[in-house]
Design a protein around this motif. Structure first.
Motif: not given
Lengths: 113, 111
Positions: A40-44, B98-106
């Protein structure tokens, strides 16, 4: 084969026992970084390094240390692991800081009891 | 850190269907990237977008860089079982460090 390697792939440890996760890349990349992935938080991003002896904090650096003594290696150190550091960790590298393509390692699943 | 919101969180679709997912941010990004992560592996770059309004394809995948530079979309046409995985968007701010990532879609594809 161009790749980023991490060791170990899986680790179960106890609170307070120092550990190191190694990361190595064979592409002569200047930029390396560590991420943690949580549901739920992705990659940090934890820490990153723009070159040898140059490191900086990412978004979640608390409880972690890194070093960059050689270009190819970027170990992640947990001096006193705690259960909230249970996570999936990824090392990544790219040719330069501004390069778009980032190569990720296979991940290290860490469990802190 | 920057917050990138991805939707939907998960998708279950039949093989052959088209897929659409998106990513939004409160910040303006100079670059949008889409990654796919398969089980037990690290993310792999699928598509990179560099200009507002840009539309880029990679096989059955098409991604667009939103006009406002605060969003991006990824479409997969005629899905197949090997499309299964988690798809992440990532944004890169001006300084490129820096790259900022989203929370993802499964994504799950049912044969």
């Amino acid at each position: 084969e161009a790749q980023v390697t991490q060791n170990p792939r899986y680790l179960i440890t106890v609170t307070g026992k120092k550990l190191t996760v190694t990361c190595s890349q064979n592409m002569n990349h200047e930029y390396m970084s560590w991420y943690r992935q949580d549901p739920g938080l992705g990659l940090r991003q934890i820490y990153y390094s723009m070159n040898v002896e140059v490191t900086d904090k990412g978004d979640v650096p608390e409880g972690y240390k890194v070093s960059r003594k050689e270009k190819r290696n970027f170990p992640l150190i947990l001096e006193s692991p705690s259960p909230n550091q249970t996570s999936l960790y990824f090392c990544a590298s790219r040719r330069l800081a501004g390069a778009r393509e980032q190569f990720f390692g296979p991940g290290t699943r860490l469990t802190v009891l | 850190g920057q917050q990138l919101n991805q939707s939907p969180q998960s998708m279950f679709i039949q093989e052959g269907e088209d897929v659409s997912m998106n990513c939004t941010s409160s910040s303006i990004f100079n670059t949008w990237l889409w990654y796919k992560q398969e089980p037990g592996e690290g993310p792999v770059l699928l598509i990179a977008l560099y200009k507002a309004g840009e539309l880029t394809s990679n096989g059955r995948l098409t991604a667009q860089f939103g006009i406002t530079r605060k969003d991006s979309f990824l479409n997969i046409s005629a899905s197949i079982p090997s499309d299964v995985g988690i798809y992440f968007c990532a944004g890169q701010l001006g300084n490129g460090n820096q790259f900022y990532f989203g929370t993802g879609t499964s994504l799950t594809v049912i044969p």
